[in-house]
Design a protein around this motif. Structure first.
Motif, PDB file in Angstrom:
ATOM      1  N   ASP A  16      -0.339   5.617  -5.681  1.00 51.84           N
ATOM      2  CA  ASP A  16      -1.770   5.744  -5.928  1.00 51.84           C
ATOM      3  C   ASP A  16      -2.299   7.060  -6.175  1.00 51.84           C
ATOM      4  O   ASP A  16      -3.167   7.415  -5.674  1.00 51.84           O
ATOM      5  CB  ASP A  16      -2.566   5.032  -4.708  1.00 51.84           C
ATOM      6  CG  ASP A  16      -2.481   3.533  -4.616  1.00 51.84           C
ATOM      7  OD1 ASP A  16      -1.537   2.998  -5.149  1.00 51.84           O
ATOM      8  OD2 ASP A  16      -2.989   2.813  -3.411  1.00 51.84           O
ATOM      9  N   ASP A  54      -3.755   1.137  -7.417  1.00 54.87           N
ATOM     10  CA  ASP A  54      -4.901   0.548  -6.941  1.00 54.87           C
ATOM     11  C   ASP A  54      -5.786   0.038  -8.078  1.00 54.87           C
ATOM     12  O   ASP A  54      -6.207   0.874  -8.821  1.00 54.87           O
ATOM     13  CB  ASP A  54      -5.500   1.515  -5.748  1.00 54.87           C
ATOM     14  CG  ASP A  54      -6.155   0.663  -4.752  1.00 54.87           C
ATOM     15  OD1 ASP A  54      -5.632  -0.302  -4.282  1.00 54.87           O
ATOM     16  OD2 ASP A  54      -7.325   1.148  -4.426  1.00 54.87           O
ATOM     17  N   SER A  62     -13.086  -5.513  -0.632  1.00 56.37           N
ATOM     18  CA  SER A  62     -13.089  -4.046   0.415  1.00 56.37           C
ATOM     19  C   SER A  62     -14.110  -3.211  -0.059  1.00 56.37           C
ATOM     20  O   SER A  62     -14.131  -2.093   0.586  1.00 56.37           O
ATOM     21  CB  SER A  62     -11.670  -3.475  -0.131  1.00 56.37           C
ATOM     22  OG  SER A  62     -11.788  -2.878  -1.632  1.00 56.37           O
ATOM     23  N   GLN A  83     -11.268  -6.066   8.149  1.00 61.90           N
ATOM     24  CA  GLN A  83     -10.868  -5.036   6.728  1.00 61.90           C
ATOM     25  C   GLN A  83     -11.907  -3.898   6.762  1.00 61.90           C
ATOM     26  O   GLN A  83     -13.299  -4.103   6.920  1.00 61.90           O
ATOM     27  CB  GLN A  83     -11.434  -6.197   5.649  1.00 61.90           C
ATOM     28  CG  GLN A  83     -11.391  -5.326   4.250  1.00 61.90           C
ATOM     29  CD  GLN A  83      -9.995  -4.639   3.594  1.00 61.90           C
ATOM     30  OE1 GLN A  83      -9.120  -5.478   3.838  1.00 61.90           O
ATOM     31  NE2 GLN A  83      -9.990  -3.597   3.287  1.00 61.90           N
ATOM     32  N   TRP A  86     -14.650   0.224   1.800  1.00 59.93           N
ATOM     33  CA  TRP A  86     -14.655   1.578   0.989  1.00 59.93           C
ATOM     34  C   TRP A  86     -15.754   1.704   0.309  1.00 59.93           C
ATOM     35  O   TRP A  86     -16.238   0.813  -0.380  1.00 59.93           O
ATOM     36  CB  TRP A  86     -13.196   1.331   0.487  1.00 59.93           C
ATOM     37  CG  TRP A  86     -12.168   1.290   1.248  1.00 59.93           C
ATOM     38  CD1 TRP A  86     -11.384  -0.011   1.488  1.00 59.93           C
ATOM     39  CD2 TRP A  86     -11.534   2.210   2.216  1.00 59.93           C
ATOM     40  NE1 TRP A  86     -10.369   0.329   2.544  1.00 59.93           N
ATOM     41  CE2 TRP A  86     -10.297   1.481   2.879  1.00 59.93           C
ATOM     42  CE3 TRP A  86     -11.685   3.494   2.831  1.00 59.93           C
ATOM     43  CZ2 TRP A  86      -9.816   2.040   3.823  1.00 59.93           C
ATOM     44  CZ3 TRP A  86     -10.916   3.885   3.609  1.00 59.93           C
ATOM     45  CH2 TRP A  86     -10.016   3.406   4.215  1.00 59.93           C
ATOM     46  N   ASP A 121      -7.641  -7.393   0.141  1.00 56.78           N
ATOM     47  CA  ASP A 121      -7.158  -6.064  -0.304  1.00 56.78           C
ATOM     48  C   ASP A 121      -5.746  -5.833  -0.029  1.00 56.78           C
ATOM     49  O   ASP A 121      -5.193  -6.664   0.375  1.00 56.78           O
ATOM     50  CB  ASP A 121      -8.081  -4.869   0.643  1.00 56.78           C
ATOM     51  CG  ASP A 121      -8.051  -3.619   0.035  1.00 56.78           C
ATOM     52  OD1 ASP A 121      -7.661  -3.385  -0.922  1.00 56.78           O
ATOM     53  OD2 ASP A 121      -8.574  -2.647   0.956  1.00 56.78           O
ATOM     54  N   TYR A 123      -3.230  -2.991   0.733  1.00 53.83           N
ATOM     55  CA  TYR A 123      -2.943  -1.532   0.900  1.00 53.83           C
ATOM     56  C   TYR A 123      -1.473  -1.492   0.836  1.00 53.83           C
ATOM     57  O   TYR A 123      -0.844  -0.310   0.201  1.00 53.83           O
ATOM     58  CB  TYR A 123      -2.958  -1.127   2.611  1.00 53.83           C
ATOM     59  CG  TYR A 123      -4.650  -1.037   3.165  1.00 53.83           C
ATOM     60  CD1 TYR A 123      -5.580  -0.682   2.158  1.00 53.83           C
ATOM     61  CD2 TYR A 123      -4.785  -1.415   4.315  1.00 53.83           C
ATOM     62  CE1 TYR A 123      -6.824  -0.702   2.628  1.00 53.83           C
ATOM     63  CE2 TYR A 123      -6.004  -1.375   5.000  1.00 53.83           C
ATOM     64  CZ  TYR A 123      -6.930  -1.138   3.981  1.00 53.83           C
ATOM     65  OH  TYR A 123      -8.468  -1.037   4.357  1.00 53.83           O
ATOM     66  N   SER A 124      -0.540  -2.167   1.189  1.00 54.08           N
ATOM     67  CA  SER A 124       0.845  -2.054   1.084  1.00 54.08           C
ATOM     68  C   SER A 124       1.156  -2.500  -0.358  1.00 54.08           C
ATOM     69  O   SER A 124       0.554  -3.398  -0.940  1.00 54.08           O
ATOM     70  CB  SER A 124       1.414  -3.230   2.043  1.00 54.08           C
ATOM     71  OG  SER A 124       2.722  -3.385   1.821  1.00 54.08           O
ATOM     72  N   ASN A 129      -3.041  -7.670   2.075  1.00 60.41           N
ATOM     73  CA  ASN A 129      -3.484  -7.420   3.536  1.00 60.41           C
ATOM     74  C   ASN A 129      -3.644  -8.790   4.200  1.00 60.41           C
ATOM     75  O   ASN A 129      -3.726  -8.796   5.392  1.00 60.41           O
ATOM     76  CB  ASN A 129      -5.161  -6.701   3.465  1.00 60.41           C
ATOM     77  CG  ASN A 129      -4.981  -5.358   3.245  1.00 60.41           C
ATOM     78  OD1 ASN A 129      -3.946  -4.697   2.898  1.00 60.41           O
ATOM     79  ND2 ASN A 129      -5.991  -4.625   3.303  1.00 60.41           N
ATOM     80  N   PHE A 158      -2.900   4.919   4.876  1.00 64.18           N
ATOM     81  CA  PHE A 158      -3.185   3.324   4.371  1.00 64.18           C
ATOM     82  C   PHE A 158      -2.002   3.032   3.410  1.00 64.18           C
ATOM     83  O   PHE A 158      -1.364   2.441   4.003  1.00 64.18           O
ATOM     84  CB  PHE A 158      -4.764   3.392   3.779  1.00 64.18           C
ATOM     85  CG  PHE A 158      -5.520   3.574   4.969  1.00 64.18           C
ATOM     86  CD1 PHE A 158      -5.920   2.471   5.643  1.00 64.18           C
ATOM     87  CD2 PHE A 158      -6.053   4.698   5.390  1.00 64.18           C
ATOM     88  CE1 PHE A 158      -6.874   2.436   6.699  1.00 64.18           C
ATOM     89  CE2 PHE A 158      -6.961   4.966   6.293  1.00 64.18           C
ATOM     90  CZ  PHE A 158      -7.357   3.589   6.867  1.00 64.18           C
ATOM     91  N   CYS A 159      -2.203   3.147   2.315  1.00 59.79           N
ATOM     92  CA  CYS A 159      -0.960   2.548   1.197  1.00 59.79           C
ATOM     93  C   CYS A 159       0.240   3.078   1.676  1.00 59.79           C
ATOM     94  O   CYS A 159       1.174   2.074   1.622  1.00 59.79           O
ATOM     95  CB  CYS A 159      -1.466   2.848   0.003  1.00 59.79           C
ATOM     96  SG  CYS A 159      -2.925   1.991  -0.424  1.00 59.79           S
ATOM     97  N   TYR A 162       1.289   1.463   5.060  1.00 54.72           N
ATOM     98  CA  TYR A 162       1.842   0.004   5.335  1.00 54.72           C
ATOM     99  C   TYR A 162       2.620  -0.245   4.387  1.00 54.72           C
ATOM    100  O   TYR A 162       3.531  -1.238   4.598  1.00 54.72           O
ATOM    101  CB  TYR A 162       0.163  -0.803   4.692  1.00 54.72           C
ATOM    102  CG  TYR A 162      -0.625  -0.920   6.006  1.00 54.72           C
ATOM    103  CD1 TYR A 162      -0.470  -1.617   6.972  1.00 54.72           C
ATOM    104  CD2 TYR A 162      -1.774   0.218   5.999  1.00 54.72           C
ATOM    105  CE1 TYR A 162      -1.454  -1.595   8.110  1.00 54.72           C
ATOM    106  CE2 TYR A 162      -2.483   0.163   7.057  1.00 54.72           C
ATOM    107  CZ  TYR A 162      -2.431  -0.645   8.181  1.00 54.72           C
ATOM    108  OH  TYR A 162      -3.236  -0.401   9.169  1.00 54.72           O
TER     109      TYR A 162
END
Ligand code: VGL
Ligand code: ZN
Length: 216
Positions: A16, A54, A62, A83, A86, A121, A123-124, A129, A158-159, A162
């Motif tokens: 990202d 992303d 999200s 969640q 953002w 969402d 993240y991983s 999610n 976060f990303c 995860y």
């Protein structure tokens, strides 16, 4: 778990590195721009590189703006659990969703977009999610014999976090290159990330640890 050399089974996953996560962007991560040259130099040493992006539709679940009365960084109950909300960020086909202009990794073999489902969402870069919808990256890596994963990018807590946790769970060897990451840090999330990665045996390395390594 010392890394002595980069080889054909190694892959750098650059997470990202997009305008909205850099200073001036909608969800700016402090000093994120500093890591772009670090990731460029690191990527030059890998034969295999995956970029993640992303990639949200307008009105994504999200986004705080999708929940009347809610503000960014508050939490809501999604169907799959809590969640974090953002600011609107990385909206598909907007400048904020583009990679940082100084990111230069022409040999990247895959750009994996995530977060495109309006109601989940992600993240991983392995599972959304809801923890069960796969992105397909496990299959890509396995089919190509990529067994050792080096993670860098945004956001550490976060990303990157995860993704590292899911990759471990899938049985890959995983390393986080910490000086090539920056974190958002909400309510101690960076410290929680270090604790979690430590607990599952994911080493946090520095590019300095690689300085003297031969590149296969
Ligand atoms: C990310 C929050 C929302 C990330 C993406 O890339 O870490 N964080 N969307
Ligand atoms: Zn996002």
């Amino acid at each position: 778990m010392a890394v002595t050399k980069f080889g054909d089974n190694d892959v750098l996953i650059a997470v990202d590195l997009q305008n909205d996560f850099c200073p001036g962007g909608a969800l700016a991560v402090s000093r994120a721009n500093e890591i772009v040259p670090i990731v460029n130099r690191l990527a030059a040493r890998f034969r295999n590189v995956v970029l993640t992006q992303d990639w949200h539709p307008r009105g994504h679940l999200s986004f705080a703006s999708s929940h009347p009365g809610k503000r960014p960084f508050e939490t809501v109950a999604a169907s799959y659990g809590p969640q974090v909300l953002w600011p609107d960020h990385c909206v598909q086909e907007t400048p904020g969703a583009q990679f940082h202009r100084s990111l230069q990794i022409p040999h990247a073999g895959l750009v994996l977009r995530k977060g495109a489902d309006p109601a989940i969402d992600s993240y991983s870069t392995f599972y959304e999610n809801d923890r069960k919808t796969p992105t397909g990256l496990v299959g890509y890596l396995r089919e190509r014999g990529l067994t050792r994963l080096f993670l860098a990018g945004l956001a550490l807590d976060f990303c990157v976090r995860y993704s590292a946790e899911d990759a471990r769970r899938e049985g890959f060897a995983v390393f986080v290159v910490e000086d090539a990451c920056r974190g958002i840090d909400i309510d101690g999330s960076v410290a929680a990330t270090r604790a979690s990665l430590g607990a599952i045996g994911v080493p946090c390395l520095s590019t300095r640890d690689f300085a003297a390594l031969p590149t296969a």
